[in-house]
Write a protein that holds these residues in place. Structure first.
Motif, PDB file in Angstrom:
ATOM      1  N   GLU A  93       0.790  -1.240   0.000  1.00 36.60           N
ATOM      2  CA  GLU A  93       0.000   0.000   0.000  1.00 36.60           C
ATOM      3  C   GLU A  93       0.822   1.290   0.000  1.00 36.60           C
ATOM      4  N   TYR A  94       2.134   1.200  -0.158  1.00 33.45           N
ATOM      5  CA  TYR A  94       2.936   2.415  -0.048  1.00 33.45           C
ATOM      6  C   TYR A  94       2.546   3.474  -1.083  1.00 33.45           C
ATOM      7  N   GLU A  95       2.147   3.063  -2.288  1.00 28.18           N
ATOM      8  CA  GLU A  95       1.766   4.043  -3.315  1.00 28.18           C
ATOM      9  C   GLU A  95       0.539   4.848  -2.870  1.00 28.18           C
ATOM     10  N   VAL A  96      -0.438   4.171  -2.290  1.00 25.21           N
ATOM     11  CA  VAL A  96      -1.646   4.843  -1.806  1.00 25.21           C
ATOM     12  C   VAL A  96      -1.286   5.799  -0.669  1.00 25.21           C
ATOM     13  N   ILE A  97      -0.424   5.335   0.234  1.00 19.90           N
ATOM     14  CA  ILE A  97       0.016   6.174   1.352  1.00 19.90           C
ATOM     15  C   ILE A  97       0.722   7.417   0.825  1.00 19.90           C
ATOM     16  N   ALA A 161      10.514   2.597  13.928  1.00 19.29           N
ATOM     17  CA  ALA A 161      11.473   3.613  13.477  1.00 19.29           C
ATOM     18  C   ALA A 161      11.968   3.302  12.067  1.00 19.29           C
ATOM     19  N   GLN A 162      12.207   2.027  11.788  1.00 22.29           N
ATOM     20  CA  GLN A 162      12.692   1.659  10.462  1.00 22.29           C
ATOM     21  C   GLN A 162      11.618   1.881   9.401  1.00 22.29           C
ATOM     22  N   ILE A 163      10.380   1.574   9.727  1.00 25.80           N
ATOM     23  CA  ILE A 163       9.280   1.815   8.777  1.00 25.80           C
ATOM     24  C   ILE A 163       9.101   3.314   8.552  1.00 25.80           C
ATOM     25  N   GLU A 164       8.992   4.075   9.633  1.00 28.80           N
ATOM     26  CA  GLU A 164       8.755   5.520   9.508  1.00 28.80           C
ATOM     27  C   GLU A 164       9.915   6.228   8.803  1.00 28.80           C
ATOM     28  N   GLY A 165      11.139   5.867   9.180  1.00 27.09           N
ATOM     29  CA  GLY A 165      12.302   6.468   8.536  1.00 27.09           C
ATOM     30  C   GLY A 165      12.360   6.124   7.058  1.00 27.09           C
ATOM     31  N   SER A 166      11.998   4.908   6.728  1.00 23.48           N
ATOM     32  CA  SER A 166      12.002   4.479   5.329  1.00 23.48           C
ATOM     33  C   SER A 166      10.921   5.190   4.517  1.00 23.48           C
ATOM     34  N   ILE A 167       9.757   5.383   5.115  1.00 26.43           N
ATOM     35  CA  ILE A 167       8.691   6.132   4.431  1.00 26.43           C
ATOM     36  C   ILE A 167       9.162   7.562   4.178  1.00 26.43           C
ATOM     37  N   LEU A 169      12.272   8.790   3.937  1.00 29.57           N
ATOM     38  CA  LEU A 169      13.299   8.854   2.899  1.00 29.57           C
ATOM     39  C   LEU A 169      12.741   8.526   1.522  1.00 29.57           C
ATOM     40  N   SER A 170      11.933   7.477   1.441  1.00 32.82           N
ATOM     41  CA  SER A 170      11.378   7.053   0.150  1.00 32.82           C
ATOM     42  C   SER A 170      10.520   8.130  -0.487  1.00 32.82           C
ATOM     43  N   LYS A 171       9.648   8.727   0.320  1.00 32.66           N
ATOM     44  CA  LYS A 171       8.759   9.760  -0.215  1.00 32.66           C
ATOM     45  C   LYS A 171       9.535  11.027  -0.558  1.00 32.66           C
ATOM     46  N   THR A 172      10.410  11.460   0.340  1.00 29.52           N
ATOM     47  CA  THR A 172      11.163  12.685   0.124  1.00 29.52           C
ATOM     48  C   THR A 172      12.093  12.580  -1.086  1.00 29.52           C
ATOM     49  N   LEU A 173      12.763  11.442  -1.232  1.00 26.92           N
ATOM     50  CA  LEU A 173      13.717  11.258  -2.326  1.00 26.92           C
ATOM     51  C   LEU A 173      13.090  10.629  -3.568  1.00 26.92           C
ATOM     52  N   SER A 174      11.776  10.354  -3.489  1.00 25.34           N
ATOM     53  CA  SER A 174      11.071   9.672  -4.594  1.00 25.34           C
ATOM     54  C   SER A 174      11.770   8.362  -4.968  1.00 25.34           C
ATOM     55  N   GLN A 175      12.125   7.599  -3.937  1.00 23.13           N
ATOM     56  CA  GLN A 175      12.787   6.307  -4.140  1.00 23.13           C
ATOM     57  C   GLN A 175      12.092   5.236  -3.298  1.00 23.13           C
ATOM     58  N   PRO A 176      10.981   4.704  -3.790  1.00 22.01           N
ATOM     59  CA  PRO A 176      10.262   3.671  -3.040  1.00 22.01           C
ATOM     60  C   PRO A 176      11.126   2.465  -2.696  1.00 22.01           C
ATOM     61  N   SER A 177      12.194   2.253  -3.464  1.00 19.75           N
ATOM     62  CA  SER A 177      13.056   1.091  -3.219  1.00 19.75           C
ATOM     63  C   SER A 177      13.653   1.120  -1.810  1.00 19.75           C
ATOM     64  N   ILE A 178      13.840   2.307  -1.232  1.00 12.94           N
ATOM     65  CA  ILE A 178      14.379   2.399   0.129  1.00 12.94           C
ATOM     66  C   ILE A 178      13.434   1.701   1.104  1.00 12.94           C
ATOM     67  N   LEU A 179      12.158   2.026   1.004  1.00 15.92           N
ATOM     68  CA  LEU A 179      11.148   1.400   1.866  1.00 15.92           C
ATOM     69  C   LEU A 179      11.067  -0.094   1.593  1.00 15.92           C
ATOM     70  N   LEU A 180      11.000  -0.464   0.331  1.00 13.04           N
ATOM     71  CA  LEU A 180      10.828  -1.876  -0.023  1.00 13.04           C
ATOM     72  C   LEU A 180      12.013  -2.729   0.435  1.00 13.04           C
ATOM     73  N   GLU A 184      12.111  -5.724   3.408  1.00 10.64           N
ATOM     74  CA  GLU A 184      12.683  -7.056   3.230  1.00 10.64           C
ATOM     75  C   GLU A 184      13.698  -7.373   4.328  1.00 10.64           C
ATOM     76  N   LEU A 185      14.495  -6.374   4.728  1.00  9.28           N
ATOM     77  CA  LEU A 185      15.450  -6.585   5.822  1.00  9.28           C
ATOM     78  C   LEU A 185      14.727  -6.875   7.139  1.00  9.28           C
ATOM     79  N   LEU A 186      13.647  -6.157   7.392  1.00 13.76           N
ATOM     80  CA  LEU A 186      12.857  -6.414   8.600  1.00 13.76           C
ATOM     81  C   LEU A 186      12.236  -7.808   8.565  1.00 13.76           C
ATOM     82  N   LYS A 187      11.792  -8.230   7.387  1.00 13.67           N
ATOM     83  CA  LYS A 187      11.216  -9.567   7.261  1.00 13.67           C
ATOM     84  C   LYS A 187      12.268 -10.633   7.552  1.00 13.67           C
TER      85      LYS A 187
END
Length: 196
Positions: A93-97, A161-167, A169-180, A184-187
């Motif tokens: 759901e990151y795109e919707v967010i 913290a890892q989810i929020e920080g990743s969101i 960075l991903s949104k600010t830098l337009s790089q969803p790969s950071i979050l994704l 995967e690392l958290l998983k």
């Protein structure tokens, strides 16, 4: 003027994404009137001030983002599956967010840090609730011998913290790969946490 719950809800729904995108300070009364088609008098006839609208808009955005993730988490029985469902929600759901302006908690926390005291208190409550939910999942998993012994509170803070920080960075830098990638690392971390 008598407040109408229907009108209040209409105003909240029409302005929630504006507050989330433009910020709770950066959203002006003209944004509210333009979004709703209502007059300043109609808005203030239903809310004390812009801060009250902002607070209700945050609650609406938070509810929107949490109902679905909780629905997915609650379908699972085992602790690791609950944690993975939580992470999968953000992966799917990151795109919707992002389209809605980003994470409601993150945006409101930054925006209300030194300004809107009521909004800040609300955000703190939601963060504490989130931490409690993740901590409880971890503690139950440890008690049920599904997960290894960890400090559940510290682990919950780390995940969030890892989810929020990743969101952020991903949104600010337009790089969803950071979050994704961080999901995967958290998983992988959660897989290592499993006892069986």
């Amino acid at each position: 003027m008598v407040r109408s719950e229907k009108t209040r809800q209409f105003i909240i729904e029409k302005t929630a994404s504006i507050f989330n995108k433009k910020g709770y300070i950066g959203t002006y009364l003209s944004d509210l009137t333009n979004a709703t088609g209502l007059t300043k008098g109609s808005i203030y006839g239903n809310f004390k001030d812009k801060n009250e609208v902002a607070l209700e808009a945050f609650r609406f955005n938070y509810k929107l983002q949490t109902e679905e993730v909780l629905s997915q988490v609650n379908k699972e029985k085992k602790a690791d599956k609950k944690l993975l469902a939580f992470l999968d929600y953000y992966k799917k759901e990151y795109e919707v967010i992002f389209e809605n302006g980003g994470c409601a908690i993150l945006n409101a926390a930054v925006d209300s840090d030194d300004g809107n005291v009521l909004l800040k208190q609300e955000v703190i409550g939601k963060i504490e609730n989130w931490v409690y939910r993740v901590e409880t999942i971890l503690e139950e998993g440890i008690q049920q011998k599904e997960l290894k012994e960890v400090n559940a509170l510290e682990y919950a803070y780390r995940i969030i913290a890892q989810i929020e920080g990743s969101i952020f960075l991903s949104k600010t830098l337009s790089q969803p790969s950071i979050l994704l990638k961080n999901i995967e690392l958290l998983k992988q971390d959660i897989e290592l946490l499993k006892l069986n």
